[in-house]
Write an enzyme that holds these catalytic residues in place. Structure first.
Site, PDB file in Angstrom:
ATOM      1  N   GLN A  98       0.768  -1.245   0.000  1.00  0.00           N
ATOM      2  CA  GLN A  98       0.000   0.000   0.000  1.00  0.00           C
ATOM      3  C   GLN A  98       0.807   1.307   0.000  1.00  0.00           C
ATOM      4  O   GLN A  98       0.469   2.244  -0.732  1.00  0.00           O
ATOM      5  CB  GLN A  98      -0.947   0.019   1.220  1.00  0.00           C
ATOM      6  CG  GLN A  98      -1.882   1.200   1.207  1.00  0.00           C
ATOM      7  CD  GLN A  98      -2.784   1.332   2.423  1.00  0.00           C
ATOM      8  OE1 GLN A  98      -3.364   2.368   2.646  1.00  0.00           O
ATOM      9  NE2 GLN A  98      -2.928   0.287   3.217  1.00  0.00           N
ATOM     10  N   LYS A 156      15.650 -11.530 -10.365  1.00  0.00           N
ATOM     11  CA  LYS A 156      16.727 -12.442  -9.974  1.00  0.00           C
ATOM     12  C   LYS A 156      17.237 -13.242 -11.177  1.00  0.00           C
ATOM     13  O   LYS A 156      18.033 -14.158 -11.022  1.00  0.00           O
ATOM     14  CB  LYS A 156      16.249 -13.353  -8.849  1.00  0.00           C
ATOM     15  CG  LYS A 156      16.088 -12.533  -7.562  1.00  0.00           C
ATOM     16  CD  LYS A 156      15.588 -13.291  -6.402  1.00  0.00           C
ATOM     17  CE  LYS A 156      15.540 -12.362  -5.196  1.00  0.00           C
ATOM     18  NZ  LYS A 156      14.436 -12.662  -4.322  1.00  0.00           N
ATOM     19  N   ASN A 177       9.394   0.096  -1.972  1.00  0.00           N
ATOM     20  CA  ASN A 177       9.130  -0.059  -0.538  1.00  0.00           C
ATOM     21  C   ASN A 177       9.318  -1.509  -0.127  1.00  0.00           C
ATOM     22  O   ASN A 177       8.511  -2.083   0.578  1.00  0.00           O
ATOM     23  CB  ASN A 177       7.734   0.451  -0.163  1.00  0.00           C
ATOM     24  CG  ASN A 177       6.609  -0.362  -0.731  1.00  0.00           C
ATOM     25  OD1 ASN A 177       6.585  -0.615  -1.934  1.00  0.00           O
ATOM     26  ND2 ASN A 177       5.669  -0.798   0.091  1.00  0.00           N
ATOM     27  N   PHE A 178      10.431  -2.084  -0.573  1.00  0.00           N
ATOM     28  CA  PHE A 178      10.774  -3.438  -0.149  1.00  0.00           C
ATOM     29  C   PHE A 178      11.293  -3.417   1.278  1.00  0.00           C
ATOM     30  O   PHE A 178      11.645  -2.357   1.818  1.00  0.00           O
ATOM     31  CB  PHE A 178      11.851  -4.028  -1.063  1.00  0.00           C
ATOM     32  CG  PHE A 178      11.353  -4.363  -2.437  1.00  0.00           C
ATOM     33  CD1 PHE A 178      10.271  -5.229  -2.611  1.00  0.00           C
ATOM     34  CD2 PHE A 178      11.959  -3.827  -3.562  1.00  0.00           C
ATOM     35  CE1 PHE A 178       9.812  -5.533  -3.882  1.00  0.00           C
ATOM     36  CE2 PHE A 178      11.501  -4.134  -4.829  1.00  0.00           C
ATOM     37  CZ  PHE A 178      10.425  -4.986  -4.992  1.00  0.00           C
ATOM     38  N   ARG A 185      20.051  -6.422  -2.583  1.00  0.00           N
ATOM     39  CA  ARG A 185      20.307  -7.824  -2.955  1.00  0.00           C
ATOM     40  C   ARG A 185      20.041  -8.064  -4.442  1.00  0.00           C
ATOM     41  O   ARG A 185      20.587  -8.973  -5.033  1.00  0.00           O
ATOM     42  CB  ARG A 185      19.465  -8.785  -2.085  1.00  0.00           C
ATOM     43  CG  ARG A 185      19.955  -8.881  -0.644  1.00  0.00           C
ATOM     44  CD  ARG A 185      19.315 -10.037   0.093  1.00  0.00           C
ATOM     45  NE  ARG A 185      17.900  -9.829   0.371  1.00  0.00           N
ATOM     46  CZ  ARG A 185      17.424  -9.127   1.415  1.00  0.00           C
ATOM     47  NH1 ARG A 185      18.259  -8.586   2.287  1.00  0.00           N
ATOM     48  NH2 ARG A 185      16.124  -8.984   1.590  1.00  0.00           N
ATOM     49  N   VAL A 218       7.814  -3.605   8.346  1.00  0.00           N
ATOM     50  CA  VAL A 218       6.740  -2.854   9.018  1.00  0.00           C
ATOM     51  C   VAL A 218       5.489  -2.802   8.155  1.00  0.00           C
ATOM     52  O   VAL A 218       5.561  -2.570   6.947  1.00  0.00           O
ATOM     53  CB  VAL A 218       7.232  -1.414   9.343  1.00  0.00           C
ATOM     54  CG1 VAL A 218       6.085  -0.535   9.795  1.00  0.00           C
ATOM     55  CG2 VAL A 218       8.305  -1.449  10.429  1.00  0.00           C
ATOM     56  N   GLU A 220       1.243  -1.232   8.232  1.00  0.00           N
ATOM     57  CA  GLU A 220       0.455  -0.084   8.699  1.00  0.00           C
ATOM     58  C   GLU A 220       0.353   0.066  10.223  1.00  0.00           C
ATOM     59  O   GLU A 220       0.769   1.062  10.797  1.00  0.00           O
ATOM     60  CB  GLU A 220      -0.955  -0.202   8.094  1.00  0.00           C
ATOM     61  CG  GLU A 220      -1.986   0.755   8.647  1.00  0.00           C
ATOM     62  CD  GLU A 220      -1.728   2.194   8.253  1.00  0.00           C
ATOM     63  OE1 GLU A 220      -1.467   2.441   7.078  1.00  0.00           O
ATOM     64  OE2 GLU A 220      -1.803   3.077   9.127  1.00  0.00           O
ATOM     65  N   ASP A 249       0.640   3.747   6.014  1.00  0.00           N
ATOM     66  CA  ASP A 249       0.901   3.370   4.623  1.00  0.00           C
ATOM     67  C   ASP A 249       0.609   4.527   3.662  1.00  0.00           C
ATOM     68  O   ASP A 249       1.508   5.092   3.056  1.00  0.00           O
ATOM     69  CB  ASP A 249       0.019   2.176   4.230  1.00  0.00           C
ATOM     70  CG  ASP A 249       0.606   0.859   4.708  1.00  0.00           C
ATOM     71  OD1 ASP A 249       1.798   0.821   5.035  1.00  0.00           O
ATOM     72  OD2 ASP A 249      -0.133  -0.134   4.754  1.00  0.00           O
ATOM     73  N   GLY A 328      -7.678  20.484  18.995  1.00  0.00           N
ATOM     74  CA  GLY A 328      -7.282  21.892  18.922  1.00  0.00           C
ATOM     75  C   GLY A 328      -7.789  22.687  20.114  1.00  0.00           C
ATOM     76  O   GLY A 328      -8.114  22.127  21.162  1.00  0.00           O
ATOM     77  N   GLY A 329      -7.861  23.981  19.939  1.00  0.00           N
ATOM     78  CA  GLY A 329      -8.209  24.858  21.056  1.00  0.00           C
ATOM     79  C   GLY A 329      -9.700  25.075  21.247  1.00  0.00           C
ATOM     80  O   GLY A 329     -10.112  25.767  22.174  1.00  0.00           O
ATOM     81  N   GLN A 330     -10.531  24.514  20.363  1.00  0.00           N
ATOM     82  CA  GLN A 330     -11.989  24.700  20.485  1.00  0.00           C
ATOM     83  C   GLN A 330     -12.593  23.383  20.969  1.00  0.00           C
ATOM     84  O   GLN A 330     -12.567  22.397  20.244  1.00  0.00           O
ATOM     85  CB  GLN A 330     -12.597  25.065  19.117  1.00  0.00           C
ATOM     86  CG  GLN A 330     -11.952  26.247  18.416  1.00  0.00           C
ATOM     87  CD  GLN A 330     -12.291  27.585  19.065  1.00  0.00           C
ATOM     88  OE1 GLN A 330     -13.135  27.669  19.961  1.00  0.00           O
ATOM     89  NE2 GLN A 330     -11.625  28.633  18.617  1.00  0.00           N
TER      90      GLN A 330
END
Ligand code: COA
Length: 509
Positions: A98, A156, A177-178, A185, A218, A220, A249, A328-330
């Site tokens: 993802q 390979k 994102n291996f 390798r 790793v 999500e 992700d 937040g502030g509210q």
């Protein structure tokens, strides 16, 4: 980049040179002025003199902006017809699952030519994960790989690596994102790629940045846990929670896309590519920065806007889980609406924004709160938030969530209905803007996908279906890489683009 051709058409060489010279001149003047402060005035006088001597040609195709960078004259093409934002950028997409695919799909939406490399016969593992239609690419895959081309290459296989290296030479960006070390390798280290193509931007998602966990795989939810999101999500009296939004992700994919376009921009100036790394832990933390803010505020006393404060419960050492409190502030909370007993999504998020407090009091039938010193000011309300929201809820429960929204909007009171995925899928305005798009797929038929959430008004996005496994293999080999028919025939028997042959059966031998 393929855009070069177009740019040449609209930008005659002579004009280009003039602009370049102007920039160089200005830069040189700047440099000498910086070197010799005393000579600064003289240098600037010289520039003025030169400018006075040679007035700029009226029809200059390129001008220098405040930073001394050249840019072409504004296009006169109608809006949306001047090509796509990333037209001419070619991406070697070595992503899977993802995070990486989110990034490359966005770049493809912006007009990049995204070539997805997949393992022959297998492809991205998500093609077969969470399948809803037998034998067809899953929604997991199709919704993350639109607007791309697919080529199968066995990285390979000796010939496979040769093809990959040829692709490296013709692409602008490599995205992967291996698991840590996988690309090395294969022989595609940054050094090797940079040697083959010094302009290549080499972009990676990894779970963690350099440090004790850099070698870990790793997914999500691990990132949500390690990036501070899970410990700050959920209710105080319950366990940490992961969120439905894929901030680890898709969130990191988004960060990576920004890194890539920024590196492309820098390459325009330096001429060379660079490494771009987004660690999922970092991406999640970046999205959780308000919680790190609160962690530091804790040193100076309780977090008064957390309902925990009003309930008199002491704070611990770390930012606590705050349920549906506002970040937040509210002050805000999630309130039941009419039908909540049977509809799990009959809720509205209600923000008691200070400037519209008087309107809120009138709406909920508590006009006296406008002047009551216990309710009239934001600090006075903080210890009473639970009671205030319980009272507002008595009002919201008399109406459905859309009625509450309509009424509150008239008074500028910020509220948001909880929309189910069913409601979002059916929402006409999201279809109209191209945020939710129906695409047709030859195998699985029509499906919904999320279009480009970033709207570029001079680069409209046409959302196309995801490719079948290896659908564009021959097209890329011949048209992008220039292999001849004879060479393609040789490649076909090499095992570089097809799954390894099963051993021949005895009777056939
Ligand atoms: N031809 C031949 N081999 C290929 C190939 C191809 N076209 N494409 C991939 N492979 C091989 C890789 O070389 C690697 O082999 P190796 O380990 O023997 O060197 C192998 O396939 C699998 O790669 P890997 O990344 O380890 O996959 P995985 O399924 O075991 O792990 C993740 C998946 C997501 C956990 C891991 O890739 C990861 O941690 N990625 C970084 C963080 C990330 O993006 N996570 C979120 C994913 S949504």
């Amino acid at each position: 980049m393929a855009t070069k051709k177009k740019a040449k058409k609209t930008k005659p060489a002579a004009k280009k040179t003039t602009a370049k010279k102007a920039v160089v001149k200005k830069a040189a003047a700047k440099k000498s002025a910086a070197k010799k402060p005393a000579a600064r005035k003289a240098a600037s006088k010289k520039v003025v003199k030169a400018a006075a001597k040679k007035p700029a040609p009226k029809k200059a195709a390129a001008k220098a902006n405040g930073n001394g960078h050249a840019f072409p004259a504004p296009s006169t093409a109608p809006w949306g017809q001047a090509g796509k934002a990333l037209e001419g950028v070619r991406i070697l997409d070595f992503t899977h699952v993802q995070s990486g695919p989110t990034c490359t799909q966005l770049l493809a939406y912006m007009g990049a030519d995204c070539i997805k490399i997949e393992r022959p016969g297998v492809g991205d593992i998500t093609r077969t994960q969470l399948r809803d239609v037998k034998g067809q690419d899953s929604l997991y895959f199709t919704m993350l790989n639109g607007n791309k081309r697919s080529i199968t290459i066995d990285s390979k296989n000796k010939k496979g690596i040769e093809i990959l290296e040829r692709l490296v030479k013709t692409c602008d960006v490599l995205v992967e994102n291996f698991a840590p070390g996988a690309l090395d390798r294969m022989g595609l280290t940054f050094e090797r790629v940079h040697e083959l193509n010094p302009r290549m931007i080499y972009a990676s998602v990894k779970g963690f940045g350099p440090g004790p966990y850099e070698d870990c795989k790793v997914y999500e939810n691990i990132a949500q846990c390690a990036g501070g999101s899970a410990s700050t999500t959920g209710f105080r009296d319950g366990p940490p929670l992961v969120t439905g939004a894929q901030i680890g992700d898709s969130g990191t994919g988004l960060h990576l896309a920004l890194g890539i376009v920024t590196a492309l921009y820098q390459r325009n100036r330096t001429g060379r590519g660079q490494r771009v790394l987004c660690a999922m832990q970092d991406g999640v933390l970046n999205l959780c920065r308000v919680k790190l803010r609160d962690q530091q505020r804790l040193k100076h006393g309780p977090l008064t806007e957390y309902s925990q404060f009003g309930e008199g419960i002491p704070f611990g050492q770390a930012t606590p889980r705050a349920g549906n409190d506002s970040g937040g502030g509210q002050p805000a909370w999630l309130l039941k609406c009419k039908g909540w007993e049977t509809d799990p999504d009959a809720y509205i998020y209600f923000i008691t924004q200070a400037p519209v407090w008087a309107e809120i009091c009138d709406l909920i039938g508590k006009p006296e709160w406008k002047t009551d010193p216990d309710y009239a000011t934001p600090p006075a309300r903080l210890p009473r938030l639970r009671h205030i929201f319980d009272t507002i809820e008595q009002w919201t429960m008399t109406k459905d969530k859309f009625e509450v929204m309509d009424i509150c909007n008239k008074f500028d009171i910020p509220v948001g209905p909880i929309l189910s995925m069913k409601e979002i899928a059916e929402e006409e305005s999201l279809r109209a803007t191209g945020t939710v798009v129906e695409v047709d797929h030859p195998g699985r038929g029509k499906y919904l996908t999320v279009g480009n959430p970033v709207k570029l008004f001079d680069s409209p996005c046409e959302v196309k279906r995801s490719p079948l496994l290896g659908e564009h293999t021959e097209e890329i080999l011949t048209q992008v890489l220039g292999y001849t028919d004879a060479e393609v025939a040789e490649i076909k028997t090499s095992g570089a683009i097809t799954p390894p042959e099963k051993p021949a059966r005895a009777e056939a031998a």
